[in-house]
Design a protein around this motif. Structure first.
Motif, PDB file in Angstrom:
ATOM      1  N   PHE A 288      38.686  29.963  53.092  1.00 48.99           N
ATOM      2  CA  PHE A 288      39.458  31.285  52.815  1.00 48.99           C
ATOM      3  C   PHE A 288      40.984  30.985  52.757  1.00 48.99           C
ATOM      4  O   PHE A 288      41.640  31.590  52.052  1.00 48.99           O
ATOM      5  CB  PHE A 288      39.092  32.426  54.056  1.00 48.99           C
ATOM      6  N   ILE A 289      41.235  30.016  53.693  1.00 46.11           N
ATOM      7  CA  ILE A 289      42.742  29.896  53.606  1.00 46.11           C
ATOM      8  C   ILE A 289      43.484  29.115  52.779  1.00 46.11           C
ATOM      9  O   ILE A 289      44.251  29.347  52.078  1.00 46.11           O
ATOM     10  CB  ILE A 289      43.032  29.135  55.175  1.00 46.11           C
ATOM     11  N   GLN A 290      42.492  28.144  52.387  1.00 48.81           N
ATOM     12  CA  GLN A 290      42.699  27.390  51.070  1.00 48.81           C
ATOM     13  C   GLN A 290      42.929  27.907  49.669  1.00 48.81           C
ATOM     14  O   GLN A 290      43.832  28.111  48.923  1.00 48.81           O
ATOM     15  CB  GLN A 290      41.797  26.043  50.880  1.00 48.81           C
ATOM     16  N   TYR A 291      41.759  29.111  49.571  1.00 46.12           N
ATOM     17  CA  TYR A 291      41.895  29.976  48.503  1.00 46.12           C
ATOM     18  C   TYR A 291      43.131  30.766  48.487  1.00 46.12           C
ATOM     19  O   TYR A 291      43.441  31.120  47.473  1.00 46.12           O
ATOM     20  CB  TYR A 291      40.536  30.775  48.492  1.00 46.12           C
ATOM     21  N   ARG A 292      43.536  31.276  49.574  1.00 45.13           N
ATOM     22  CA  ARG A 292      44.809  32.264  49.632  1.00 45.13           C
ATOM     23  C   ARG A 292      46.300  31.655  49.285  1.00 45.13           C
ATOM     24  O   ARG A 292      46.728  32.106  48.854  1.00 45.13           O
ATOM     25  CB  ARG A 292      44.707  33.225  51.197  1.00 45.13           C
ATOM     26  N   MET A 293      46.138  30.316  50.137  1.00 43.37           N
ATOM     27  CA  MET A 293      47.367  29.560  49.952  1.00 43.37           C
ATOM     28  C   MET A 293      47.302  29.010  48.435  1.00 43.37           C
ATOM     29  O   MET A 293      48.687  28.926  48.133  1.00 43.37           O
ATOM     30  CB  MET A 293      47.279  28.472  50.943  1.00 43.37           C
ATOM     31  N   THR A 294      46.343  28.531  47.847  1.00 39.60           N
ATOM     32  CA  THR A 294      46.306  27.936  46.255  1.00 39.60           C
ATOM     33  C   THR A 294      46.463  29.023  45.440  1.00 39.60           C
ATOM     34  O   THR A 294      46.721  29.024  44.129  1.00 39.60           O
ATOM     35  CB  THR A 294      45.483  26.902  46.294  1.00 39.60           C
ATOM     36  N   ASN A 295      45.964  30.380  45.780  1.00 41.54           N
ATOM     37  CA  ASN A 295      45.804  31.506  44.976  1.00 41.54           C
ATOM     38  C   ASN A 295      44.979  31.082  43.602  1.00 41.54           C
ATOM     39  O   ASN A 295      45.589  31.241  42.473  1.00 41.54           O
ATOM     40  CB  ASN A 295      47.283  31.920  44.224  1.00 41.54           C
ATOM     41  N   ALA A 296      43.953  30.515  43.994  1.00 39.42           N
ATOM     42  CA  ALA A 296      43.240  29.754  42.907  1.00 39.42           C
ATOM     43  C   ALA A 296      42.480  30.848  41.809  1.00 39.42           C
ATOM     44  O   ALA A 296      41.861  30.481  41.183  1.00 39.42           O
ATOM     45  CB  ALA A 296      42.086  28.947  43.560  1.00 39.42           C
ATOM     46  N   GLY A 297      42.617  32.149  42.253  1.00 39.24           N
ATOM     47  CA  GLY A 297      41.941  33.143  41.497  1.00 39.24           C
ATOM     48  C   GLY A 297      42.717  33.635  40.356  1.00 39.24           C
ATOM     49  O   GLY A 297      42.366  34.381  39.680  1.00 39.24           O
ATOM     50  N   SER A 298      43.857  33.099  40.366  1.00 39.87           N
ATOM     51  CA  SER A 298      44.714  33.690  39.156  1.00 39.87           C
ATOM     52  C   SER A 298      45.284  32.342  38.340  1.00 39.87           C
ATOM     53  O   SER A 298      45.245  31.175  39.078  1.00 39.87           O
ATOM     54  CB  SER A 298      45.799  34.424  39.697  1.00 39.87           C
TER      55      SER A 298
END
Length: 302
Positions: A288-298
């Motif tokens: 979760f932290i990695q996904y939010r920090m890297t903003n991988a969804g955009s």
């Protein structure tokens, strides 16, 4: 009545029903496998984490005793520390090296042969890779120490307490960096070449284009690769088992190794399941932290 004379709505309805049946037919085997091999073991493991279970008797519900024991277990906290040390070394070096290889493949060559050579270590079993490197790095008979001593140096014990985790991390870097590089290389193919041409026209250097074009546009795939790599690194087991067995003492006893020893060495399945649940929660938090920090969804290409 022929098909041609049927109303369009009926034809689409029949086609939709046929597609739905075909899709369900393909999904059913995968769904059954998912339930049997993933979902049921997950639920069973969570349940056993609240029990005292040694495989020979029925599980006895003990509430949060296993988790209370885990909080006071120095070996558990040492395993967490050792695992994090391994993850940091492995992911840090692997990602940087793989990114360099991917950029070089994109800028210098797109040869299929080069890609196959880069990927070849990943096609070898983890156990085989660990055995080969164990022989190569052997203190007495390894070729690495033979070269070091021939140059006037002293033999190095690569699997000593201080070097065991860095050595194991580098072995897995060698095995996985090609696969990671190909994933990043695939991401680089999605970056329009016109952006680099515009950068050259504006007089941007290769370094400037890498940090201003390549890295920002590679962020989604880089974030995905980091998440996958971190999850895999936290689950390291086979390389440690083959090379050091968790030693010397507990210097390389990663969390998976400790869980295996508890479950199949001491038959403390309930406590081992509690540790596995703790690892699950750690991975969920890290992901979760990695996904939010890297903003991988955009992506910046939009």
């Amino acid at each position: 009545m022929t098909v041609a004379s049927l109303p369009t709505g009926k034809i689409l309805h029949r086609k939709h029903k046929n597609d739905l049946g075909l899709a369900l037919g393909f999904l059913t085997p995968a769904t059954i496998g998912l339930v049997i091999f993933f979902i049921y073991p997950l639920i069973r493991g969570i349940y056993l984490s609240f029990t005292k279970y040694n495989l020979f008797t029925d599980p006895q519900f003990v509430g949060l005793d296993n988790y209370s024991r885990m909080m006071k277990d120095p070996v558990f906290w040492n395993a967490i520390r050792v695992t994090i040390e391994y993850v940091v070394i492995n992911i840090g070096i692997q990602t940087i090296v793989a990114l360099v290889i991917a950029v070089l493949m994109q800028r210098l060559t797109e040869s299929t042969f080069v890609r196959s050579v880069v990927l070849s270590p990943f096609l070898v079993s983890n156990v085989v890779v660990a055995l080969v490197w164990l022989w190569i790095l052997d203190t007495s008979f390894g070729i690495t120490n033979a070269v070091i001593t021939s140059l006037g140096g002293h033999a190095i014990n690569f699997f000593s307490s201080e070097l065991a985790i860095p050595t194991i991390a580098m072995i897995n870097v060698w095995r996985h960096m090609g696969y990671t590089a190909l994933l990043l290389f695939a991401g680089l193919q999605g970056i329009p070449g016109t952006l680099y041409e515009a950068g050259k026209i504006d007089g941007a250097s290769e370094r400037r284009m890498f940090f201003s074009i390549t890295l920002p546009l590679l962020r989604p795939i880089l974030g995905l690769v980091l998440i996958m790599s971190v999850i895999g690194s936290f689950q390291v087991f086979d390389t440690v088992s083959v090379t050091t067995g968790g030693g010397p003492v507990n210097a390389s006893r990663v969390l998976q190794m400790y869980m295996y020893d508890l479950a199949f060495g001491r038959f403390q399945f309930g406590y081992a399941c509690a540790l596995s649940v703790a690892l699950l929660l750690i991975l969920m938090a890290v992901t979760f932290i990695q996904y939010r920090m890297t903003n991988a969804g955009s992506t910046d290409l939009d």
